[in-house]
Design a protein around this motif. Structure first.
Motif, mmCIF file in Angstrom:
data_model
loop_
_atom_site.group_PDB
_atom_site.id
_atom_site.type_symbol
_atom_site.label_atom_id
_atom_site.label_comp_id
_atom_site.label_asym_id
_atom_site.label_seq_id
_atom_site.Cartn_x
_atom_site.Cartn_y
_atom_site.Cartn_z
ATOM 1 N N THR A 76 0.859 -1.187 0.000
ATOM 2 C CA THR A 76 0.000 0.000 0.000
ATOM 3 C C THR A 76 0.890 1.229 0.000
ATOM 4 O O THR A 76 1.941 1.262 0.639
ATOM 5 N N GLN A 77 0.448 2.222 -0.725
ATOM 6 C CA GLN A 77 1.239 3.450 -0.858
ATOM 7 C C GLN A 77 1.154 4.271 0.413
ATOM 8 O O GLN A 77 0.078 4.498 0.951
ATOM 9 N N GLN A 78 2.300 4.701 0.876
ATOM 10 C CA GLN A 78 2.360 5.585 2.031
ATOM 11 C C GLN A 78 2.027 6.997 1.567
ATOM 12 O O GLN A 78 1.772 7.235 0.386
ATOM 13 N N ALA A 85 2.089 10.278 -0.079
ATOM 14 C CA ALA A 85 2.867 10.779 -1.216
ATOM 15 C C ALA A 85 3.301 12.214 -0.936
ATOM 16 O O ALA A 85 2.639 12.951 -0.213
ATOM 17 N N TRP A 136 5.964 4.306 -7.066
ATOM 18 C CA TRP A 136 4.777 4.941 -7.634
ATOM 19 C C TRP A 136 5.239 6.207 -8.349
ATOM 20 O O TRP A 136 5.953 7.035 -7.772
ATOM 21 N N ARG A 142 3.054 2.153 -11.502
ATOM 22 C CA ARG A 142 3.624 1.602 -10.278
ATOM 23 C C ARG A 142 4.201 0.238 -10.611
ATOM 24 O O ARG A 142 3.648 -0.501 -11.433
ATOM 25 N N SER A 181 6.350 8.274 -4.635
ATOM 26 C CA SER A 181 6.752 7.599 -3.394
ATOM 27 C C SER A 181 7.348 6.241 -3.724
ATOM 28 O O SER A 181 7.234 5.763 -4.852
ATOM 29 N N SER A 236 8.799 2.340 -1.617
ATOM 30 C CA SER A 236 8.929 1.548 -0.404
ATOM 31 C C SER A 236 9.836 0.358 -0.723
ATOM 32 O O SER A 236 9.610 -0.339 -1.705
#
Length: 119
Positions: free
Chosen positions: A49-51, A53, A74, A80, A115, A117
């Motif tokens: 899951t995207q933190q 941005a 992303w 992505r 972003s 990860s």
């Protein structure tokens, strides 16, 4: 009146051509890639899951902590994907991008990254 000639050759022509001790780097500042730097296994099967941005460019110092690690990225254009960085420059990152079947060489401007990860 004496005539003087200047030599405009970039090397001593009497010694023959001079070659650099290391091969030249490609234009654009990206390093040459050694296929041994590519990951030997596919990335994880999950999509993280995207933190939160950021509206600003990604800091090269921050993404350098992900060097040689599976990293999910992303982009501003909505793309992505899994990425395996092997080089971080002042405004760019290069490495290998997973296309669903294999790793391919890929590089991008850090200003295009929203972003990331790493795992």
């Amino acid at each position: 009146m004496d005539t003087y000639y200047t030599d405009f050759y970039p090397y001593d022509r009497f010694l023959g051509p001079q070659f650099p001790s290391t091969p030249p780097r490609p234009p654009g500042g990206f390093p040459t890639f050694n296929p041994q730097q590519a990951p030997t296994a596919p990335p994880p099967t999950f999509t993280p899951t995207q933190q939160t941005a950021t509206p600003f460019a990604v800091d090269p110092g921050a993404i350098s902590l992900c060097l040689f690690r599976n990293t999910f990225i992303w982009l501003r254009n909505g793309s992505r994907f899994w990425f395996f960085p092997v080089f971080v420059g002042p405004r760019s990152v290069a490495g290998f991008r997973w296309n669903g079947r294999f790793w391919s060489i890929f590089g991008i401007d850090t200003r295009q990254i929203v972003s990331f990860s790493c795992f």
